[in-house]
Design a protein around this motif. Structure first.
Motif, PDB file in Angstrom:
ATOM      1  N   LEU A 272      93.563  41.764  26.839  1.00 38.19           N
ATOM      2  CA  LEU A 272      94.393  40.851  27.113  1.00 38.19           C
ATOM      3  C   LEU A 272      93.758  39.936  28.358  1.00 38.19           C
ATOM      4  O   LEU A 272      94.366  38.584  27.951  1.00 38.19           O
ATOM      5  CB  LEU A 272      95.729  41.518  27.933  1.00 38.19           C
ATOM      6  CG  LEU A 272      96.447  42.421  27.307  1.00 38.19           C
ATOM      7  CD1 LEU A 272      97.662  43.123  27.957  1.00 38.19           C
ATOM      8  CD2 LEU A 272      97.081  41.902  25.854  1.00 38.19           C
ATOM      9  N   ALA A 273      92.961  40.043  29.211  1.00 37.80           N
ATOM     10  CA  ALA A 273      92.695  39.192  29.785  1.00 37.80           C
ATOM     11  C   ALA A 273      91.572  38.149  29.177  1.00 37.80           C
ATOM     12  O   ALA A 273      91.652  36.903  29.407  1.00 37.80           O
ATOM     13  CB  ALA A 273      91.628  39.769  31.103  1.00 37.80           C
ATOM     14  N   ASP A 274      90.747  38.570  28.123  1.00 41.04           N
ATOM     15  CA  ASP A 274      90.089  37.851  27.272  1.00 41.04           C
ATOM     16  C   ASP A 274      90.869  37.079  26.323  1.00 41.04           C
ATOM     17  O   ASP A 274      90.491  35.658  26.221  1.00 41.04           O
ATOM     18  CB  ASP A 274      88.850  38.769  26.386  1.00 41.04           C
ATOM     19  CG  ASP A 274      87.981  39.606  27.247  1.00 41.04           C
ATOM     20  OD1 ASP A 274      87.885  38.920  28.360  1.00 41.04           O
ATOM     21  OD2 ASP A 274      87.446  40.552  26.793  1.00 41.04           O
ATOM     22  N   LEU A 275      91.856  37.459  25.810  1.00 37.35           N
ATOM     23  CA  LEU A 275      92.915  36.824  25.066  1.00 37.35           C
ATOM     24  C   LEU A 275      93.556  35.767  25.872  1.00 37.35           C
ATOM     25  O   LEU A 275      93.654  34.540  25.546  1.00 37.35           O
ATOM     26  CB  LEU A 275      93.900  37.512  24.601  1.00 37.35           C
ATOM     27  CG  LEU A 275      94.912  37.124  23.684  1.00 37.35           C
ATOM     28  CD1 LEU A 275      94.278  36.425  22.479  1.00 37.35           C
ATOM     29  CD2 LEU A 275      96.180  38.314  23.288  1.00 37.35           C
ATOM     30  N   GLY A 276      93.907  36.010  26.972  1.00 38.44           N
ATOM     31  CA  GLY A 276      94.457  35.008  27.989  1.00 38.44           C
ATOM     32  C   GLY A 276      93.659  33.875  28.358  1.00 38.44           C
ATOM     33  O   GLY A 276      93.921  32.575  28.177  1.00 38.44           O
ATOM     34  N   LEU A 277      92.225  34.193  28.495  1.00 36.16           N
ATOM     35  CA  LEU A 277      91.267  33.019  28.831  1.00 36.16           C
ATOM     36  C   LEU A 277      91.028  32.312  27.443  1.00 36.16           C
ATOM     37  O   LEU A 277      91.024  30.964  27.495  1.00 36.16           O
ATOM     38  CB  LEU A 277      90.074  33.721  29.167  1.00 36.16           C
ATOM     39  CG  LEU A 277      88.853  32.683  29.543  1.00 36.16           C
ATOM     40  CD1 LEU A 277      89.163  31.755  30.515  1.00 36.16           C
ATOM     41  CD2 LEU A 277      87.466  33.379  29.917  1.00 36.16           C
ATOM     42  N   ALA A 278      90.956  33.081  26.178  1.00 35.49           N
ATOM     43  CA  ALA A 278      90.865  32.194  25.130  1.00 35.49           C
ATOM     44  C   ALA A 278      92.037  31.340  24.868  1.00 35.49           C
ATOM     45  O   ALA A 278      91.859  30.195  24.397  1.00 35.49           O
ATOM     46  CB  ALA A 278      90.443  32.993  23.810  1.00 35.49           C
ATOM     47  N   VAL A 279      93.114  31.927  24.940  1.00 33.47           N
ATOM     48  CA  VAL A 279      94.494  30.985  24.781  1.00 33.47           C
ATOM     49  C   VAL A 279      94.513  30.078  25.508  1.00 33.47           C
ATOM     50  O   VAL A 279      94.921  28.839  25.162  1.00 33.47           O
ATOM     51  CB  VAL A 279      95.797  32.010  24.639  1.00 33.47           C
ATOM     52  CG1 VAL A 279      97.005  31.302  24.764  1.00 33.47           C
ATOM     53  CG2 VAL A 279      95.875  32.891  23.659  1.00 33.47           C
TER      54      VAL A 279
END
Length: 499
Positions: A272-279
């Motif tokens: 989720l952290a990686d996804l949030g950064l990518a988003v």
């Protein structure tokens, strides 16, 4: 079982097949091996308890030793004196030998009709203790034994017992207390030495057994905790089960399950952290692109074309919403959804806007029916209601597009009615429905339903927005296909959560 989502596409092996990186024989830190640790306390407690048991044994033992000592002396003196008294005269040499053998100072016999002094070394001093073995009880024997042990002085003790031969009724012997005291103390030291040996041997055996059965497994659990705590996201650090069929085995199973759950949870958090950064990165650039698209569209509004004139405002409104959403995404994790800005709006018009954005009027083989009465008004935030219906209708559209059979009825129906202070809305489609295994987590973020490519946010967003309105959303399982029902109360009202 396997766990998905590990780095580099790896899958987590089952606990029973995982290699054990924890060395159970590794040395513990020095502070854990000191005498104050569990092992040292176990050893000391074992020695103390064994010594306590020996003390409880010693008390009656020393009393029994005293009684036996006295009885032996009285028996010897009585038998010898009875034999010698048959001659009516006892030579001084025999008297001296009798007194030396028994350790007595004076010996006398009670014949019933007469009392005879058999031998006497000297005039006796004052007698300190008088013991009648015939009237001795266990408790009095214990008390007098300890009185003898702690006695200080050169006094005498008089012991009386029944005679063992012929006419002798009682044997009366006087001897120094110190003589009995010395033998009792020697016996006590022997008991103490034997108790220490038994205590050490017993403590060692108990210590070795309990250390092997309990202490070492507990140390292994502790080392596993430390090893797992160094990198809890590493699934290979989960403790390896030993297969024990006892409480420690249960503790290992529960710890392994807890570590596995924590590892999966941390993996999900990291994703989720990686996804949030990518988003956030994508959203930053997307917002700039949308702003540019707005500028181009504003220029097209001046083109004298009927189609452009009709579609340009809708496209511009859609771009405005997209820009607003990108700004909301940038603030995700910093704040909750904004509080609803309630207005009275025509729900039928909102449904038409949703259909235009999704292209439902032009969709091939999919019918859209907006059955919301045109006069129906709802007290809600226009943008948030639009997002709710957009997410639900998009889910229905994707479910129906996955159906390739041309004979199937593919229809999306939007209905609503007011009941008192609450508006009830339903979004229904004739798709395959939602599998039972995903219904429990239907409104949780990142729990995608049956459609391919979904990330599981649409229903979570709809539920959160409705909750902010004091309303609720639920799946009506009694309807064939998929039917979500929404309840939007007027401001100042709220719905009770559905059980």
């Amino acid at each position: 079982m396997k766990h998905e989502g590990l780095p580099n596409g790896r899958t987590e092996p089952a606990v029973a097949n995982r290699s054990d990186l924890v060395n159970p024989d590794a040395a513990l830190p020095a502070e854990r091996q000191r005498l104050g640790g569990l092992s040292g306390k176990l050893l000391l407690l074992t020695i103390v308890f064994v010594m306590l048991a020996e003390v409880l044994i010693y008390v009656p033992s020393v009393a029994n030793f005293r009684n036996t000592w006295l009885k032996d002396r009285l028996t010897t003196a009585g038998v010898a004196a009875a034999v010698l008294s048959e001659t009516n005269t006892i030579a001084p040499r025999l008297q001296e030998e009798l007194l030396r053998t028994t350790g007595a100072t004076a010996i006398s016999l009670d014949m019933g009709s007469r009392r005879t002094l058999i031998a006497m070394r000297e005039m006796p001093l004052e007698v300190e203790f008088v013991v009648d073995l015939a009237d001795m009880t266990p408790w009095s024997s214990i008390l007098q034994s300890f009185r003898t042990l702690i006695y200080r002085g050169d006094g005498l003790m008089r012991a009386v017992d029944a005679g063992q031969m012929g006419l002798v009724k009682h044997v009366d012997v006087v001897f120094p207390i110190r003589l009995l005291q010395q033998d009792m103390r020697a016996f006590s030291w022997r008991i103490l030495g034997l108790s220490l040996v038994i205590s050490v041997i017993t403590a060692a055996l108990v210590y070795i057994s309990l250390r092997a059965l309990f202490v070492r497994p507990l140390q292994r659990l502790t080392r596993s905790m430390d090893h797992f705590a160094e990198a809890p996201e590493d699934a290979s650090r989960v403790i390896t089960l030993t297969g024990r069929q006892d409480e420690l085995g249960d503790a290992e199973v529960r710890m392994a399950a807890m570590q596995e759950a924590l590892s999966r949870h941390l993996h999900q958090k990291q994703r989720l952290a990686d996804l949030g950064l990518a988003v956030s990165k994508i959203n930053h650039d997307l917002r700039n692109l949308l702003a540019s698209a707005q500028l181009f569209l504003e220029r097209l509004e001046h083109v004298p074309d009927p189609t452009v004139t009709r579609l340009a405002p809708k496209i511009l409104a859609t771009l405005d919403r997209a820009v607003t959403y990108t700004q909301a995404v940038m603030s995700y994790g910093k704040a909750q959804e904004e509080a609803p800005q309630r207005r009275l709006l025509h729900l039928h018009r909102v449904g038409e806007d949703v259909a235009d954005v999704l292209g439902l009027p032009d969709a091939q083989g999919i019918d859209f029916e907006n059955r919301v009465p045109e006069e129906l008004e709802v007290d809600a935030d226009p943008e948030q209601v639009f997002r709710i219906l957009l997410n639900l209708c998009r889910n229905s559209l994707q479910a129906l597009e996955s159906e390739r059979d041309g004979s199937l009825v593919r229809r999306i129906t939007l209905e609503a009615e007011r009941k008192g202070n609450c508006v009830h809305v339903s979004v229904t489609d004739t798709g395959p429905g939602i599998p039972a295994q995903v219904r429990k987590a239907l409104f949780k973020a990142f729990h995608s339903g049956s459609k391919q490519g979904g990330i599981g946010l649409g229903l979570a967003i709809a539920s959160e927005l409705l909750h902010a309105h004091g309303g609720r959303i639920y799946l009506d399982e009694s309807v064939q296909g998929t039917c979500f029902r929404l309840e939007i109360p007027d401001r100042g009202r709220s719905m009770l959560p559905r059980s």
